[in-house]
Design an enzyme around this catalytic site. Structure first.
Site, PDB file in Angstrom:
ATOM      1  N   HIS A 307       0.858  -1.188   0.000  1.00 47.01           N
ATOM      2  CA  HIS A 307       0.000   0.000   0.000  1.00 47.01           C
ATOM      3  C   HIS A 307       0.888   1.230   0.000  1.00 47.01           C
ATOM      4  O   HIS A 307       1.951   1.235   0.601  1.00 47.01           O
ATOM      5  CB  HIS A 307      -0.895   0.015   1.250  1.00 47.01           C
ATOM      6  CG  HIS A 307      -2.057   0.929   1.124  1.00 47.01           C
ATOM      7  ND1 HIS A 307      -1.975   2.278   1.370  1.00 47.01           N
ATOM      8  CD2 HIS A 307      -3.328   0.687   0.722  1.00 47.01           C
ATOM      9  CE1 HIS A 307      -3.157   2.827   1.165  1.00 47.01           C
ATOM     10  NE2 HIS A 307      -3.997   1.900   0.766  1.00 47.01           N
ATOM     11  N   ASP A 364      -7.995  -5.096  -0.228  1.00 46.98           N
ATOM     12  CA  ASP A 364      -8.456  -5.972  -1.324  1.00 46.98           C
ATOM     13  C   ASP A 364      -8.099  -7.433  -1.126  1.00 46.98           C
ATOM     14  O   ASP A 364      -8.562  -8.285  -1.898  1.00 46.98           O
ATOM     15  CB  ASP A 364      -7.853  -5.474  -2.646  1.00 46.98           C
ATOM     16  CG  ASP A 364      -8.411  -4.120  -3.024  1.00 46.98           C
ATOM     17  OD1 ASP A 364      -7.632  -3.190  -3.267  1.00 46.98           O
ATOM     18  OD2 ASP A 364      -9.657  -3.985  -3.011  1.00 46.98           O
TER      19      ASP A 364
END
Ligand code: SDX
Length: 429
Positions: A307, A364
């Protein structure tokens, strides 16, 4: 006295102000940099560059903190509902009972879409990816509501556009799915709550009675809360950029849907399941795929990992991982890819490559496993991400507009050919 930074360049010293947010984040305000020094800054991907100040969402990537308007995501996911969180993000405070009832009633009575939408839908061949259909249908609202093109519209008109977006998004999402599978569309059922209405529009078939499973509806509501906003991510920045030119809110949201579609962003939830299926089909050798992800010569990446901001566990991933266990147990579903996902997570979190780069599961990584258990087809996962992110996009667009922010127009450093004269074609080599 606020802090400043000093820059020495070209034999001169310059001072630039440092601004500080309510969570002690600090930034150099470079508004005067070019005027003072002739210099600009450059930062591909904006990894170290803030685009705005915002009071909507705070996240701390090192500590794994995420708050919407000051409320922790853990508490909201546990105690709130998606529409209450939508109200909080868009209007800044949790609604009173009266405000909440008015908000949800207005949304309920705007879920129906113009019958001509079907003519647009019919233009898409079956098997069209639902994200492309969704962004087109949202943008088509500029045709049905041309008043949205007027940037000087008053607050009531803007609030009506906001209600229309929240109300019609589930209808468009369900219709995009029905178009893909070649089934007749279902009309909204105003006797149902937001998520139940979506599930019925998506799964009901003419020949069968469809009953919404409350476990599925509640799990979906929690997932939408967890996706509702995430400060200046790629798709939100896109919404703000398009909105900054005073294009219609519908055009800005449509652009956000398209930015979210990419596999490096919201499209990762679909890519995660495709990756886990590939690992399963390949015999379940997670180590082999971990090594592929680490191999610089191999374009394979561990989807759902890493991320830009979180260098710790994505707090949403923690909640979704637990919800995955609960939902699958409640539904009596055993999904082997969940075991592969947990194996992969364990291996990655104990692998120096991932540890050194602070690569953790993101939102996700587990969401697709729940969507699958809820019966959502893989290429609808990012559509559900868009449904969840819609209030965040709206809130950020509204804040940008209310702050009177200038049109977004970054500068560049030119590295192309220097000046040269035109050579006629018959004289070119
Ligand atoms: C979302 O921004 C948001 O808030 C987004 C989001 C939201 O709610 O809006 O949180 C939603 O988009 C989550 C992210 C979903 N994407 C994926 O899961 C795709 C896989 N992840 C990566 O592509 C990547 O981690 C990104 C795109 C998420 C972030 O990439 P960055 O910040 O540009 O970091 P990078 O690509 O420069 O990677 C840094 C290093 C590199 O190695 P080195 O060059 O230092 O040797 O980490 C490596 C990368 O190769 N790396 C990975 C990896 N992610 C980063 N290596 C293997 N697998 C990965 N997943």
């Amino acid at each position: 006295m606020s802090e400043t930074v000093k820059i020495s360049y070209g034999g001169k010293d310059f001072e630039l102000p440092v601004i500080e947010g309510t969570e002690n984040e600090k930034a150099i305000d470079i508004a005067k940099l070019r005027g003072l020094s002739g210099l600009i800054t450059i930062d591909p991907g904006f990894k170290n560059t803030g685009s705005t100040t915002s009071s909507i969402t705070f996240l701390d990537g090192e500590e794994g903190i995420l708050r919407y308007r000051g409320y922790g995501i853990e508490e909201l996911a546990e105690k709130s509902t998606f529409l209450e969180v939508a109200y909080l993000l868009i209007y800044g405070e949790l609604p009173t009972q009266q405000q909440y009832e008015k908000f949800t009633r207005e949304i309920t009575y705007h879920t129906l879409v113009h019958e001509d939408i079907k003519k647009i839908l019919d233009g898409f061949p079956s098997n069209s990816h639902p994200m492309g259909v969704l962004s087109s249908l949202i943008c088509s609202l500029t045709a049905f509501y041309p008043g949205s093109l007027d940037p000087t519209r008053n607050e009531d008109a803007v609030n009506l556009s906001i209600v229309r977006l929240l109300a019609k998004m589930p209808t468009f999402a369900a219709w995009a799915y029905k178009n893909e599978v070649g089934h007749p569309v279902n009309y909204p059922d105003n006797s149902l709550d937001y998520c139940s209405n979506f599930l019925k529009m998506m799964f009901a078939l003419p020949a069968e009675k469809y009953e919404v499973n409350p476990v599925v509806s509640k799990a979906l509501d929690k997932l939408l809360i967890l996706h509702a906003d995430h400060e200046q991510n790629c798709s939100t920045s896109t919404v703000r950029m398009v909105g900054s030119s005073q294009a219609s809110i519908y055009a800005a949201i449509s652009a956000g849907i398209n930015a979210l579609w990419g596999p490096l962003h919201g499209g990762a939830n679909q890519a995660v399941i495709e990756m886990l299926e590939a690992i399963k089909a390949d015999g379940g050798d997670t180590k082999k795929f971990l090594n592929k992800a680490k191999d610089k010569d191999d374009p394979f990446r561990l989807m759902g990992f890493g991320h830009r901001v979180y260098k710790n566990f994505d707090p949403r991933a923690k909640i979704i991982k637990k919800a995955a266990d609960d939902v699958l147990e409640a539904m009596g579903v055993h999904d082997p890819v969940l075991e592969i996902a947990k194996e992969l997570e364990y291996a990655a979190l104990n692998d120096q490559y991932f540890v050194d780069r602070k690569l953790y599961p993101n939102v996700d990584f587990y969401s697709g496993i729940i969507y699958r258990a809820l019966g959502i087809p893989t290429d609808m996962f990012t559509v559900l991400f868009a449904m969840g992110r819609l209030p965040g996009w709206i809130a950020q667009w509204k804040e940008m507009r209310e702050n009177g922010e200038p049109i977004g127009r970054p500068r560049q450093i030119y590295t192309g050919a220097q000046t040269r004269g035109y050579v006629s074609m018959n004289k070119r080599g």
